[in-house]
Design a protein around this motif. Structure first.
Motif, PDB file in Angstrom:
ATOM      1  N   PRO A  31      -4.337 -84.731  34.742  1.00  0.00           N
ATOM      2  CA  PRO A  31      -3.518 -83.700  35.392  1.00  0.00           C
ATOM      3  C   PRO A  31      -2.161 -83.492  34.710  1.00  0.00           C
ATOM      4  N   VAL A  35      -1.131 -79.902  33.417  1.00  0.00           N
ATOM      5  CA  VAL A  35       0.061 -79.298  34.015  1.00  0.00           C
ATOM      6  C   VAL A  35       1.185 -79.208  32.992  1.00  0.00           C
ATOM      7  N   ILE A  39       3.117 -75.872  31.864  1.00  0.00           N
ATOM      8  CA  ILE A  39       4.571 -75.747  32.008  1.00  0.00           C
ATOM      9  C   ILE A  39       5.209 -75.429  30.661  1.00  0.00           C
ATOM     10  N   LEU A 127       6.883 -75.488  39.371  1.00  0.00           N
ATOM     11  CA  LEU A 127       5.512 -75.218  38.944  1.00  0.00           C
ATOM     12  C   LEU A 127       5.193 -73.734  39.050  1.00  0.00           C
ATOM     13  N   LEU A 131       4.081 -71.567  35.887  1.00  0.00           N
ATOM     14  CA  LEU A 131       2.681 -71.154  35.868  1.00  0.00           C
ATOM     15  C   LEU A 131       2.561 -69.632  35.784  1.00  0.00           C
ATOM     16  N   SER A 158      -2.038 -71.949  42.302  1.00  0.00           N
ATOM     17  CA  SER A 158      -2.217 -72.986  41.287  1.00  0.00           C
ATOM     18  C   SER A 158      -1.162 -74.076  41.431  1.00  0.00           C
ATOM     19  N   ALA A 159       0.085 -73.682  41.714  1.00  0.00           N
ATOM     20  CA  ALA A 159       1.156 -74.664  41.887  1.00  0.00           C
ATOM     21  C   ALA A 159       0.845 -75.598  43.054  1.00  0.00           C
ATOM     22  N   LEU A 162      -2.239 -77.896  42.052  1.00  0.00           N
ATOM     23  CA  LEU A 162      -1.921 -78.875  41.020  1.00  0.00           C
ATOM     24  C   LEU A 162      -0.925 -79.930  41.515  1.00  0.00           C
ATOM     25  N   LEU A 166      -1.607 -83.917  41.416  1.00  0.00           N
ATOM     26  CA  LEU A 166      -0.662 -84.859  40.817  1.00  0.00           C
ATOM     27  C   LEU A 166      -0.222 -85.931  41.816  1.00  0.00           C
ATOM     28  N   SER A 173       2.062 -88.112  39.098  1.00  0.00           N
ATOM     29  CA  SER A 173       3.395 -87.718  39.555  1.00  0.00           C
ATOM     30  C   SER A 173       4.431 -88.744  39.090  1.00  0.00           C
ATOM     31  N   TYR A 184       8.028 -87.242  39.342  1.00  0.00           N
ATOM     32  CA  TYR A 184       8.283 -85.904  38.797  1.00  0.00           C
ATOM     33  C   TYR A 184       9.544 -85.814  37.949  1.00  0.00           C
TER      34      TYR A 184
END
Length: 263
Positions: A31, A35, A39, A127, A131, A158-159, A162, A166, A173, A184
């Motif tokens: 992931p 991701v 990004i 995100l 995205l 999607s945000a 995802l 995560l 994460s 994050y």
């Protein structure tokens, strides 16, 4: 370079980082690889916030247009206030402040701080923005003929999905920073990388790019870094479309395969 090439180069760069992390024994969970690539693809469009006609200026309707106007004026003001004797006079801020290493680092650090102190909604916002930009860059033909609202819904959905992936244990994460409250924190890294890849791409074009500002070179503080002029190309030329974009796709595929160790 144009938006699609910037996004492709950004995604390829993050997949390359994934391959390097794998070789160094710090494998990215899938992931994080996916991701991060998205990004970076989105962040690779962001330095053109100083350009009223850029892809990012259209991405969020009147909001992004207004932001671009403000950033253009801010960049121009900074240029005028800091230009040295060798720097030419300008009438706008494109390829100045937002096309520097300092801007890239500050934006990445700001996003990391927002992710830490702003909680889940800040992560979702970061995100969502990137995205949407990734869709605009990577799927630009479809995005151009689609409704903006559909692109925003795709980015928001999607945000949400995802971020949920995560958050699952072991999914990333806390991939790079595992301390309490540091989940994050790594989100700033693909954002810095995307901005720097954008700047390097622009440095290959005719105008060059002042990546090193505020470090002076010779009589110029805004020195347009780039290869010898004979090796540069115009944005949107056949070199970018027929050569560089396929190369970015190949390099991204190689990086992704190496990062996932699927062979």
């Amino acid at each position: 370079m144009m938006g699609p090439a910037h996004s492709l180069s950004g995604a390829a760069a993050w997949l390359g980082v994934g391959a390097a992390a794998k070789a160094a024994g710090h494998t990215m969970p899938w992931p994080v690889l996916v991701v991060g690539a998205l990004i970076t693809a989105g962040a690779a469009l962001a330095p053109d916030l100083d350009h009223k006609s850029a892809t990012i200026s259209r991405a969020f309707g009147p909001v992004s247009k207004a932001v671009c106007e403000i950033v253009d004026k801010l960049s121009y003001a900074v240029y005028k206030a800091t230009r040295s004797a060798g720097d030419p006079r300008r009438t706008g801020g494109h390829r100045t402040l937002t096309h520097t290493w300092l801007w890239a680092v500050l934006i990445g650090a700001g996003c990391s701080a927002a992710a830490i102190f702003g909680g889940r909604w800040a992560v979702l916002a970061i995100l969502f923005v990137h995205l949407v930009l990734a869709v605009e860059g990577l799927l630009w033909r479809a995005a151009r003929v689609s409704s903006d609202v559909l692109v925003w819904l795709l980015g928001a959905t999607s945000a949400w999905i995802l971020a949920g992936v995560l958050d699952q244990p072991g999914n990333g994460s806390d991939w790079l920073f595992s301390g309490a409250g540091q989940e994050y924190l790594w989100l700033g890294l693909p954002i810095v990388l995307g901005a720097l890849v954008h700047d390097i791409g622009d440095a290959l074009t005719v105008s060059g790019c002042p990546i090193l500002w505020p470090i002076p070179l010779g009589r110029k503080r805004w020195y347009p870094i780039g290869p010898p002029k004979a090796m540069r190309f115009r944005a949107g030329s056949w070199v970018e479309i027929k050569v560089l974009m396929p190369v970015f796709m190949i390099l991204g595929a190689i990086g992704g395969i190496a990062a996932l160790n699927v062979v």
